[in-house]
Design a protein around this motif. Sequence first.
Motif, PDB file in Angstrom:
ATOM      1  N   ASP A  97      24.671  55.916  35.148  1.00  0.00           N
ATOM      2  CA  ASP A  97      23.760  56.835  35.809  1.00  0.00           C
ATOM      3  C   ASP A  97      24.163  56.915  37.281  1.00  0.00           C
ATOM      4  O   ASP A  97      24.398  55.880  37.926  1.00  0.00           O
ATOM      5  N   LYS A  98      24.268  58.121  37.824  1.00  0.00           N
ATOM      6  CA  LYS A  98      24.890  58.305  39.138  1.00  0.00           C
ATOM      7  C   LYS A  98      24.257  57.423  40.217  1.00  0.00           C
ATOM      8  O   LYS A  98      24.957  56.766  40.998  1.00  0.00           O
ATOM      9  N   GLU A  99      22.936  57.402  40.270  1.00  0.00           N
ATOM     10  CA  GLU A  99      22.269  56.619  41.321  1.00  0.00           C
ATOM     11  C   GLU A  99      22.431  55.127  41.084  1.00  0.00           C
ATOM     12  O   GLU A  99      22.713  54.374  42.016  1.00  0.00           O
ATOM     13  N   ARG A 100      22.255  54.687  39.836  1.00  0.00           N
ATOM     14  CA  ARG A 100      22.393  53.257  39.512  1.00  0.00           C
ATOM     15  C   ARG A 100      23.829  52.791  39.747  1.00  0.00           C
ATOM     16  O   ARG A 100      24.068  51.701  40.284  1.00  0.00           O
ATOM     17  N   PHE A 101      24.803  53.602  39.340  1.00  0.00           N
ATOM     18  CA  PHE A 101      26.227  53.282  39.471  1.00  0.00           C
ATOM     19  C   PHE A 101      26.574  52.972  40.927  1.00  0.00           C
ATOM     20  O   PHE A 101      27.224  51.965  41.233  1.00  0.00           O
ATOM     21  N   LEU A 102      26.117  53.826  41.854  1.00  0.00           N
ATOM     22  CA  LEU A 102      26.427  53.617  43.282  1.00  0.00           C
ATOM     23  C   LEU A 102      25.536  52.550  43.905  1.00  0.00           C
ATOM     24  O   LEU A 102      25.970  51.801  44.783  1.00  0.00           O
ATOM     25  N   GLU A 103      24.293  52.468  43.446  1.00  0.00           N
ATOM     26  CA  GLU A 103      23.384  51.466  44.009  1.00  0.00           C
ATOM     27  C   GLU A 103      23.920  50.052  43.795  1.00  0.00           C
ATOM     28  O   GLU A 103      23.894  49.215  44.702  1.00  0.00           O
ATOM     29  N   ILE A 104      24.407  49.788  42.578  1.00  0.00           N
ATOM     30  CA  ILE A 104      24.912  48.438  42.299  1.00  0.00           C
ATOM     31  C   ILE A 104      26.170  48.157  43.124  1.00  0.00           C
ATOM     32  O   ILE A 104      26.353  47.051  43.644  1.00  0.00           O
ATOM     33  N   ILE A 105      27.036  49.162  43.293  1.00  0.00           N
ATOM     34  CA  ILE A 105      28.221  48.963  44.143  1.00  0.00           C
ATOM     35  C   ILE A 105      27.787  48.676  45.578  1.00  0.00           C
ATOM     36  O   ILE A 105      28.335  47.790  46.245  1.00  0.00           O
ATOM     37  N   HIS A 106      26.786  49.393  46.058  1.00  0.00           N
ATOM     38  CA  HIS A 106      26.348  49.260  47.455  1.00  0.00           C
ATOM     39  C   HIS A 106      25.586  47.970  47.712  1.00  0.00           C
ATOM     40  O   HIS A 106      25.822  47.277  48.710  1.00  0.00           O
ATOM     41  N   LEU A 141      33.127  57.955  53.267  1.00  0.00           N
ATOM     42  CA  LEU A 141      33.846  58.422  52.083  1.00  0.00           C
ATOM     43  C   LEU A 141      32.897  58.623  50.900  1.00  0.00           C
ATOM     44  O   LEU A 141      33.192  59.373  49.980  1.00  0.00           O
ATOM     45  N   ILE A 142      31.774  57.911  50.939  1.00  0.00           N
ATOM     46  CA  ILE A 142      30.727  58.033  49.908  1.00  0.00           C
ATOM     47  C   ILE A 142      29.390  58.184  50.614  1.00  0.00           C
ATOM     48  O   ILE A 142      29.110  57.466  51.585  1.00  0.00           O
ATOM     49  N   ASP A 143      28.561  59.097  50.151  1.00  0.00           N
ATOM     50  CA  ASP A 143      27.216  59.275  50.705  1.00  0.00           C
ATOM     51  C   ASP A 143      26.272  58.334  49.967  1.00  0.00           C
ATOM     52  O   ASP A 143      25.802  58.625  48.869  1.00  0.00           O
ATOM     53  N   TRP A 144      26.028  57.165  50.565  1.00  0.00           N
ATOM     54  CA  TRP A 144      25.187  56.155  49.919  1.00  0.00           C
ATOM     55  C   TRP A 144      23.708  56.544  49.983  1.00  0.00           C
ATOM     56  O   TRP A 144      22.931  56.192  49.095  1.00  0.00           O
ATOM     57  N   LYS A 145      23.346  57.243  51.057  1.00  0.00           N
ATOM     58  CA  LYS A 145      21.932  57.576  51.259  1.00  0.00           C
ATOM     59  C   LYS A 145      21.455  58.594  50.232  1.00  0.00           C
ATOM     60  O   LYS A 145      20.332  58.528  49.732  1.00  0.00           O
ATOM     61  N   TYR A 146      22.309  59.571  49.926  1.00  0.00           N
ATOM     62  CA  TYR A 146      21.960  60.616  48.954  1.00  0.00           C
ATOM     63  C   TYR A 146      23.020  60.615  47.844  1.00  0.00           C
ATOM     64  O   TYR A 146      23.951  61.417  47.849  1.00  0.00           O
ATOM     65  N   PRO A 147      22.882  59.718  46.869  1.00  0.00           N
ATOM     66  CA  PRO A 147      23.926  59.521  45.855  1.00  0.00           C
ATOM     67  C   PRO A 147      24.312  60.799  45.109  1.00  0.00           C
ATOM     68  O   PRO A 147      25.480  61.007  44.791  1.00  0.00           O
ATOM     69  N   LEU A 148      23.332  61.661  44.839  1.00  0.00           N
ATOM     70  CA  LEU A 148      23.614  62.849  44.041  1.00  0.00           C
ATOM     71  C   LEU A 148      24.400  63.903  44.811  1.00  0.00           C
ATOM     72  O   LEU A 148      24.838  64.906  44.230  1.00  0.00           O
ATOM     73  N   GLU A 149      24.599  63.690  46.120  1.00  0.00           N
ATOM     74  CA  GLU A 149      25.404  64.614  46.922  1.00  0.00           C
ATOM     75  C   GLU A 149      26.904  64.350  46.759  1.00  0.00           C
ATOM     76  O   GLU A 149      27.730  65.086  47.280  1.00  0.00           O
ATOM     77  N   ASN A 150      27.254  63.262  46.070  1.00  0.00           N
ATOM     78  CA  ASN A 150      28.666  62.942  45.833  1.00  0.00           C
ATOM     79  C   ASN A 150      29.198  63.695  44.614  1.00  0.00           C
ATOM     80  O   ASN A 150      28.431  64.182  43.781  1.00  0.00           O
ATOM     81  N   ASP A 151      30.525  63.786  44.511  1.00  0.00           N
ATOM     82  CA  ASP A 151      31.164  64.433  43.365  1.00  0.00           C
ATOM     83  C   ASP A 151      31.566  63.376  42.337  1.00  0.00           C
ATOM     84  O   ASP A 151      32.499  62.600  42.566  1.00  0.00           O
TER      85      ASP A 151
END
Length: 1011
Positions: free
Chosen positions: A229-238, A110-120
């Motif tokens: 920040d898109k990458e930081r936002f998802l990185e901390i969740i992951h 549901l989320i592309d963790w490997k390539y964060p910027l590929e998400n909407d």
Amino acid sequence: MSEVGDIERLTQNRIVQLFKDKTGLDYTYLGNWEDRPGNGNIEESILRKYLTDKKGYSTTLINKALYELNKAANNLSDGLYSANKKVYDLLRYGVKVKAEVGENFETVWLIDWKYPLENDFAFAEEVTIQGDHEKRPDIVLYVNGIALSVLELKRSTISIGEGIRQNIVNQQDKFIKPFFTTIQWIFAGNDTQGLYYGTIGTPEKYFLKWKEKSDVENLLDKYLLKLCDKERFLEIIHDFILFDGGIKKLCRPHQYFGVKAAQEYAKRREGGIIWHTQGSGKSLVMVWLTKWILEDNPTARVVIITDRDELDKQIELVFKDAGESMVRTRSGKDLMEQLGNTLPRMLCSLVHKFGKNGVDNFDEFIEQLKSRPSNTVGELFVFVDECHRTQSGKLHKTMKAILKNAVFMGFTGTPLLKQDRTTSLEVFGRYVHTYKFNEAVNDEVIRDLIYEARDIDQKLSSTQKVDEWFEAKTKGLNDFQKIELKRKWGTMQKVLSSRSRLEKVVSDIVFDFNVKPRLNSGLGNAILVASSIYEACRYFELFQHTELKGKSAIITSYNPSTRDIATEDTGANTETEKEYIYTVYTSLLGKKSTETYEDEAKDKFKKEPANMKLLVVVDKLLVGFDVPPCSYLYIDKNMQDHGLFQAICRVNRLDTDDKQFGYIVDYKDLFKKVEDAVAVYTSELDYDTFDKEDVDILLKDRLLKGKEQLDNALEEIALLCEPVPPPKDSLAYIHYFCGDPENEEDLKTNEIKRTSLYKLTIALIRAYSHISAEMKEAGYTEKEILDIEKRVDFYLKLRDEIKNASGEILDTKTYEADMRHLIDTYIQAEDSKIISPFENIPLLDLIVNSGIADAINNLPKGIQKNKEAVAESIENNVRRKIIKEHLIDPAYFDEMSKLLNEIIKERKQNAISYEEYLMKIAEIAKKVSNIIRDDVPHDIKTNAQRALYHNLGKDESLTLRLDEVIKKVKKADWRGNPSKENEIKAELYKIISDIKEVERIFPIIKQQNEY
């Protein structure tokens, strides 16, 4: 629209632009959803479009994945925590579904963790959510149509706490609880306090502030740009969320940056040390780092090593509570068997399990281990907890020889002191990341500490009777034996263990439990540190005759065994200290094991402070024992350095709001050592100035000095024994060192030689023990090593033979009861007196914030001798403090500012000497830190009263009247609530009768924490 609404709206408009802007966060703006029907936490149309267009999943897989996601998000039967965890697992690990029955499972991400910027990434404002009562979060952040964050904004004059509480209320059943099943980040912000963050279920007091350097000045914008920040936002969740025993946790900034730094070391397979101060969440850093290593490297395995059983248990529990599968090994054999298999990937063990008993030649044993092929499977990462204690010695050397390809990472809550630095560099490497005590207090991660020294005066009731008793009980002993007995029983420690003094300490503690707010409320509890197991037992028995009976326990390293007393009976119908300890424990435990008794006591101490108020300890529980309720630490034991700092940090954990500080009560005059410890643990260290290649030089220097000391010690004792005539047997040595052992004159004549033998033997033992595990590295051959071992053993036996032959050895057990009676009977103690002049001044203010020495020490070395540069640095530090505190007490800090300006003016005109200038600045620094307020009457006691006093023309009577009425009329959460504020103003007006004066003084009142 009202002016107030306009101000808040302006903030929201700016934040909306920040999220939309390409140079800002660059999120897609979905619009104002105030009137849009059907808003939810899963926007299916957006999610379907992402899964179809960007990921290329089939409609069948998407339908099945959305069914599983909606089922998890809408099932609140087990509560919000459980539902949120199930949704998180689907987001984090993907949704496992089958396209058709009989086919293999496929993972829909549901989320592309490997390539964060590929998400909407998108956001909407004023998102109306329907529930039992409609609610409207200011901003909701969506990733691929899934709501992952809510943000509540407040105008700059409204406390950020209101936004936090709004988020907390929204999670309740009667509001929009189902919306939060997908939420990972919860934000609240305003322009003056910045941004606070938490997650579902986070209480208000545990909402966190980020801390990171940035050129952006506005605090709210600054940290939204960092955390969203898109990458930081998802990185901390992951990578930085844990579901820990019913509590969902997000990382603090120091944990995030510590793990990030360690990740880089791990990628290079390089070891190092993470120093995060006591109580700042070091165990969670281990969990997050372990999870990352195991996911990033499929062949990796992590072994966590501790040196105490209670720490070993705690590490296992932390991982299990966090949902990670950790195996705790039972023995050395079990550990090696586990390491020889591919699973488990995570183990914890005690360092002692690497030991091997009965090894005659340790260096040869190590060489054998090194030459054998490694039987361990996988790439090992070894985390050594409390590494300042386990960093050297034979056990660690064995561990490194067995785990020869492992990467070693040390974790400590205390910095490495100078004497530890060399061996630490050799074993682990440099500091990976540091987070010091003062940083953690300033970030409100832990509580500051308040120190109080108490003195209990003692006196002899009758010197004559003491002398007569001693002489009567030591008839038949020679002078040396009498001196030995006096040496053992005439120590300060024995004097301080008198029954009378122990009773005064017990009375003190019982008194505190009745008068100190944290203790008498039942919310807080205490630990008493005793000097020995014997004293701990005596303290425990004394407490059984007070109101703390049944609400106190004893935790020591003692485990009763009949072997302890097998040789203790003196046949005199008296009880030795060992027999006393054994009796206390067997009576206390009944049929329980020591481990069961201690586990029950510790569990109750943590969870039911009102029912387990006091633990009496010696060494155990003084490290790694996280107990938020513990508020007081009573120290009746000499401590220093690591041990002292770790002990006082048992009381620095956050708890309920009434716990503002941890309290240290010292009965052993340890302030200088506390001062030194806090200074070291808040200072910048030069440890990282060493490069890896410097380690070899340090090792050589240390071993060279060690070899020189050992060679000198062997030479000196050999020279002392050289005149002994052949055949150099036992009789020859006895004759040389004693003469005729039955002749008093001969013994006196040869006393100097014997004393020299005893001293040189001790010097030899010390020199040998310093490098015994590294003899080969120090430059000795195998033959020389064996020869030195034999010589050391010979001199030890020689010393014991000479002591026996000369009668200069005494079995003191026979005299224990008599000497204990003497001390308990004739030493009388007075009630305790507080001898520290600090009142309720926190340690950081006392030692760090007010001292000008630190301001000088923290300057670059090149300008420390430049008096002008030092002066300006100190002035700037003090001026910053004055500006920061100005709102609290404008009149007082205006005076300080004027005084500072006068002193600066004097300095620049060279009217005062440099030393006199420093003294004057030090006085201002102390006053600014609220340490000294010598300009107020005796009845003006609190900081709030002082602020009113200075700003009311120093009118004591008016100050006390206003203080009393404010406390009486104020209501909960009155700040920012116009009606509640007006109630206070109305009462002030009744006394002051001047509207302008009320409006002038009211902002000062709002700044006082006491109100």
